[in-house]
Scaffold this active site. Structure first.
Site, mmCIF file in Angstrom:
data_model
loop_
_atom_site.group_PDB
_atom_site.id
_atom_site.type_symbol
_atom_site.label_atom_id
_atom_site.label_comp_id
_atom_site.label_asym_id
_atom_site.label_seq_id
_atom_site.Cartn_x
_atom_site.Cartn_y
_atom_site.Cartn_z
ATOM 1 N N HIS A 17 -30.546 -6.542 -20.046
ATOM 2 C CA HIS A 17 -31.340 -5.304 -20.056
ATOM 3 C C HIS A 17 -31.956 -5.130 -18.681
ATOM 4 C CE1 HIS A 17 -34.260 -2.578 -22.548
ATOM 5 N NE2 HIS A 17 -34.117 -2.138 -21.308
ATOM 6 N N HIS A 19 -32.071 -1.992 -15.683
ATOM 7 C CA HIS A 19 -31.724 -0.670 -15.152
ATOM 8 C C HIS A 19 -31.651 -0.788 -13.643
ATOM 9 C CE1 HIS A 19 -32.513 1.289 -19.057
ATOM 10 N NE2 HIS A 19 -33.479 0.377 -19.161
ATOM 11 N N HIS A 197 -31.683 1.813 -26.624
ATOM 12 C CA HIS A 197 -33.113 1.520 -26.686
ATOM 13 C C HIS A 197 -33.630 1.999 -28.037
ATOM 14 C CE1 HIS A 197 -32.555 0.932 -22.473
ATOM 15 N NE2 HIS A 197 -33.834 0.892 -22.159
ATOM 16 N N GLU A 200 -39.116 0.525 -29.060
ATOM 17 C CA GLU A 200 -40.048 0.220 -27.967
ATOM 18 C C GLU A 200 -41.314 1.031 -28.226
ATOM 19 O OE1 GLU A 200 -40.352 0.385 -23.077
ATOM 20 O OE2 GLU A 200 -38.870 1.618 -24.083
ATOM 21 N N ASP A 278 -35.792 -5.475 -17.350
ATOM 22 C CA ASP A 278 -35.863 -4.027 -17.559
ATOM 23 C C ASP A 278 -35.846 -3.271 -16.233
ATOM 24 O OD1 ASP A 278 -36.035 -1.609 -18.902
ATOM 25 O OD2 ASP A 278 -37.988 -1.994 -19.797
ATOM 26 N N ASP A 279 -37.003 -3.000 -15.661
ATOM 27 C CA ASP A 279 -37.140 -2.288 -14.379
ATOM 28 C C ASP A 279 -38.043 -3.134 -13.473
ATOM 29 O OD1 ASP A 279 -35.958 0.610 -14.951
ATOM 30 O OD2 ASP A 279 -37.146 0.025 -16.705
#
Length: 337
Positions: A17, A19, A197, A200, A278-279
């Protein structure tokens, strides 16, 4: 580096996961802005970092999309991905399945080919440089229309043999999985895996929708599934991998503190939870940072951490023989540690 730090870094792990646009560090953002003659709405790197105070997912997305404006050429996308792969390799990542958002770029007039060819060239370089394998997940932006997602799937046609899966990201609330059932069915017909997703910010029903309407192979996040005991049992029975992102959950106020993070509950319940970043440029840490943060906050044992790493390998879209080889490598590392 403590013994536990060394153990975490050394664990052979996959990141499922991530991005790639969310790995754009402020320093690279400014370098690409200079290269492409783009004026940023921030005075300097420190001003960008100061803007990373989010109260919800939308606050983050607003600055995420603004930052992506500096990405214009295939060299930009190559440089972005290589910066991530260098960090991932240093964190013990042996395989990465990176999400990219073509609609973020094609809407700005950047050709799809520039995006994907830059990413593919970086994947080849990462394997040569680090022995790290990687594949691409093409994510649809859920705040846009189903028709826009279909157009993106069609545009990706010449490269579908080099894309492992489609995904679903961006603003979750108000955009349930069912909105994209037909385009996910079309992607499956073309031989692609599916992830989404769910759970969340959205309710447990969005996790159920991802299972029933999108027929996903993995759930991204999935935290709120814990609110529904029957859904947890279903996820366990399915052997469904959850790609959990602790520092993201903290930064976006999904949890108030890491002391409240459910990763240990997930593992104890038999869920195939994994740990991801994630980011990371926006959320304060790459994958090993996420392992360390929850190990400290939730008192995870080495066995727990190794289980999360194993889940990441078995939950990947690698061929069975490659997964078996990496699991054997993980076992050897744990036995020797």
């Amino acid at each position: 580096m403590t013994d536990l730090d060394a153990f975490i870094t050394g664990l052979p792990k996959a990141e499922l996961h991530l991005h790639i646009e969310g790995s754009l560090e402020p320093e690279l953002m400014f370098a690409l802005a200079r290269r492409n003659g783009i004026a940023l709405p921030y005075a300097d790197v420190e001003a960008v970092r100061a803007a990373y105070a989010f109260s919800n997912l939308q606050d983050f997305l607003d600055i995420y999309y603004a930052g992506a404006a500096v990405l214009l050429t295939r060299q930009d996308f190559h440089d972005l991905a290589m910066a991530y792969f260098d960090r991932a390799a240093a964190d013990g990542v042996v395989h990465a399945e990176i999400m990219f958002d073509p609609q973020t770029h094609t809407a700005r007039g950047v050709p799809f080919s520039e995006v994907i060819e830059g990413l593919l060239s970086a994947i080849a370089e990462a394997q040569a440089r680090h022995g790290l394998t990687a594949c691409l997940i093409m994510s649809f932006l859920r705040h846009l229309s189903e028709a826009d997602a279909f157009a993106t799937l069609e545009e990706a046609g010449p490269w579908l043999d080099r894309i492992a899966a489609v995904g679903l990201d961006s603003s979750e609330l108000g955009h349930p999985p069912e909105k994209f059932a037909r385009v996910f069915a079309a992607a499956r017909e073309r031989g692609l895996k599916c992830v989404a997703h769910a759970g969340e910010e959205g309710p447990p029903a969005y996790v159920t929708g991802a299972l029933d309407a999108l027929h996903v192979d993995r759930i991204d996040h999935g935290n709120r599934a814990l609110e529904d005991e029957a859904l947890v049992r279903r996820l366990v029975d399915l052997g469904m991998t959850l790609t959990v992102c602790p520092l993201s959950n903290l930064k976006l106020c999904v949890v108030d503190s890491l002391d409240q993070h459910p990763i240990d509950r997930m593992l104890k319940a038999g869920l195939r939870a994994t740990i991801n970043s994630d980011d990371p440029a926006y959320f304060g840490g790459y994958v090993a940072d996420n392992y360390r943060a929850v190990a400290k906050a939730r008192g995870l044992s080495r066995g727990d951490l190794a289980q999360a790493a194993r889940n990441s390998l078995t939950g990947s879209f690698l061929p069975g023989e490659a997964i078996a080889a990496l699991c054997a490598r993980l076992d050897a590392f744990v036995d020797a540690a």
